[in-house]
Motif scaffolding. Structure first.
Motif, PDB file in Angstrom:
ATOM      1  N   PRO A  84       8.234   0.330 -11.444  1.00  0.00           N
ATOM      2  CA  PRO A  84       8.468   1.397 -10.463  1.00  0.00           C
ATOM      3  C   PRO A  84       7.889   0.999  -9.104  1.00  0.00           C
ATOM      4  O   PRO A  84       6.837   0.355  -9.027  1.00  0.00           O
ATOM      5  N   TYR A  85       8.607   1.355  -8.055  1.00  0.00           N
ATOM      6  CA  TYR A  85       8.153   0.969  -6.725  1.00  0.00           C
ATOM      7  C   TYR A  85       6.756   1.503  -6.429  1.00  0.00           C
ATOM      8  O   TYR A  85       5.941   0.814  -5.803  1.00  0.00           O
ATOM      9  N   SER A  86       6.437   2.686  -6.907  1.00  0.00           N
ATOM     10  CA  SER A  86       5.103   3.231  -6.635  1.00  0.00           C
ATOM     11  C   SER A  86       4.017   2.325  -7.212  1.00  0.00           C
ATOM     12  O   SER A  86       2.957   2.149  -6.594  1.00  0.00           O
ATOM     13  N   THR A  87       4.271   1.715  -8.345  1.00  0.00           N
ATOM     14  CA  THR A  87       3.313   0.787  -8.944  1.00  0.00           C
ATOM     15  C   THR A  87       3.157  -0.444  -8.057  1.00  0.00           C
ATOM     16  O   THR A  87       2.042  -0.884  -7.755  1.00  0.00           O
ATOM     17  N   PHE A  88       4.291  -1.006  -7.644  1.00  0.00           N
ATOM     18  CA  PHE A  88       4.237  -2.189  -6.779  1.00  0.00           C
ATOM     19  C   PHE A  88       3.538  -1.862  -5.458  1.00  0.00           C
ATOM     20  O   PHE A  88       2.683  -2.615  -4.995  1.00  0.00           O
ATOM     21  N   PHE A  89       3.927  -0.742  -4.847  1.00  0.00           N
ATOM     22  CA  PHE A  89       3.343  -0.348  -3.563  1.00  0.00           C
ATOM     23  C   PHE A  89       1.826  -0.268  -3.678  1.00  0.00           C
ATOM     24  O   PHE A  89       1.102  -0.834  -2.850  1.00  0.00           O
ATOM     25  N   LYS A  90       1.328   0.417  -4.696  1.00  0.00           N
ATOM     26  CA  LYS A  90      -0.112   0.577  -4.865  1.00  0.00           C
ATOM     27  C   LYS A  90      -0.806  -0.756  -5.103  1.00  0.00           C
ATOM     28  O   LYS A  90      -1.886  -1.007  -4.561  1.00  0.00           O
ATOM     29  N   LEU A  91      -0.182  -1.619  -5.887  1.00  0.00           N
ATOM     30  CA  LEU A  91      -0.771  -2.922  -6.166  1.00  0.00           C
ATOM     31  C   LEU A  91      -0.810  -3.785  -4.902  1.00  0.00           C
ATOM     32  O   LEU A  91      -1.847  -4.373  -4.574  1.00  0.00           O
ATOM     33  N   TRP A  92       0.308  -3.854  -4.187  1.00  0.00           N
ATOM     34  CA  TRP A  92       0.360  -4.687  -2.987  1.00  0.00           C
ATOM     35  C   TRP A  92      -0.589  -4.146  -1.904  1.00  0.00           C
ATOM     36  O   TRP A  92      -1.293  -4.914  -1.252  1.00  0.00           O
ATOM     37  N   TYR A  93      -0.623  -2.846  -1.726  1.00  0.00           N
ATOM     38  CA  TYR A  93      -1.516  -2.207  -0.760  1.00  0.00           C
ATOM     39  C   TYR A  93      -2.979  -2.510  -1.121  1.00  0.00           C
ATOM     40  O   TYR A  93      -3.766  -2.927  -0.267  1.00  0.00           O
ATOM     41  N   ALA A  94      -3.329  -2.345  -2.387  1.00  0.00           N
ATOM     42  CA  ALA A  94      -4.707  -2.610  -2.826  1.00  0.00           C
ATOM     43  C   ALA A  94      -5.061  -4.081  -2.663  1.00  0.00           C
ATOM     44  O   ALA A  94      -6.186  -4.416  -2.266  1.00  0.00           O
ATOM     45  N   LEU A  95      -4.119  -4.953  -2.934  1.00  0.00           N
ATOM     46  CA  LEU A  95      -4.360  -6.390  -2.770  1.00  0.00           C
ATOM     47  C   LEU A  95      -4.620  -6.722  -1.298  1.00  0.00           C
ATOM     48  O   LEU A  95      -5.566  -7.453  -0.971  1.00  0.00           O
ATOM     49  N   GLN A  96      -3.811  -6.169  -0.405  1.00  0.00           N
ATOM     50  CA  GLN A  96      -4.007  -6.413   1.028  1.00  0.00           C
ATOM     51  C   GLN A  96      -5.392  -5.941   1.470  1.00  0.00           C
ATOM     52  O   GLN A  96      -6.061  -6.611   2.241  1.00  0.00           O
ATOM     53  N   LYS A  97      -5.803  -4.779   0.987  1.00  0.00           N
ATOM     54  CA  LYS A  97      -7.112  -4.239   1.361  1.00  0.00           C
ATOM     55  C   LYS A  97      -8.258  -5.063   0.767  1.00  0.00           C
ATOM     56  O   LYS A  97      -9.298  -5.222   1.400  1.00  0.00           O
TER      57      LYS A  97
END
Length: 167
Positions: A20-33
């Motif tokens: 699900p995109y929400s899973t990817f979004f949260k993972l990529w956002y957290a990785l960037q941070k």
């Protein structure tokens, strides 16, 4: 956990077509941070090239075959964009000198933009390094050398055209 058979392990990477995109979004956002600013480029380069080297170049005979397979890779296998358009620029002798990849919905860009505006962060795009990994797999077949990412023309969020020199 029980031991897995070899065929079970091989199937892990293709168990789900997408997340699900929400899973990817949260993972990529957290990785960037989470990535330290001084290591982010190096880490994302390594990850991007690893993804790019998963590109299957078998059966590719022509530059058109390559462009079609790369579009399929971007839309379905890596599934980073809904609509990829890959083009080449040729010189006066008909040799390919540049590769251009256009996308209209890059999944990383939405989280990157959110990170930039919500946290005042400095996100990095991994897309160029993925394509460098792909190009490294087909360079001998097409006589590509001096591979180099040239730059990006940005559009709206998720929209851009990136260019690589291949000669």
């Amino acid at each position: 956990m029980a031991d897995l058979a070899v065929d079970q392990v091989k199937g892990l990477s293709t168990r789900f077509d997408t997340v699900p995109y929400s899973t990817f979004f949260k993972l990529w956002y957290a990785l960037q941070k989470a990535l330290p600013a001084d290591k982010k480029g190096e880490i994302l380069t390594k990850i991007g090239r690893t993804i790019g080297r998963e590109f299957d170049e078998n059966g590719i005979e022509t530059i058109d075959d390559f462009m079609n397979r790369l579009e399929q890779f971007l839309e379905q296998e890596w599934a980073i964009t809904d609509n990829a358009k890959v083009e080449v620029v040729k010189d006066e002798h008909g040799d390919v000198v540049k590769l251009i990849a256009k996308q209209d919905s890059c999944k990383m860009c939405f989280a990157n933009t959110y990170y930039r505006y919500h946290d005042h962060g400095s996100p990095s795009c991994m897309f160029p390094q993925v394509i460098m990994g792909v190009l490294s797999k087909v360079k001998s077949k097409f006589g590509f050398r001096n591979l180099r990412y040239e730059g990006v023309q940005k559009g709206g969020v998720g929209e851009c055209a990136m260019m690589w020199n291949v000669k």
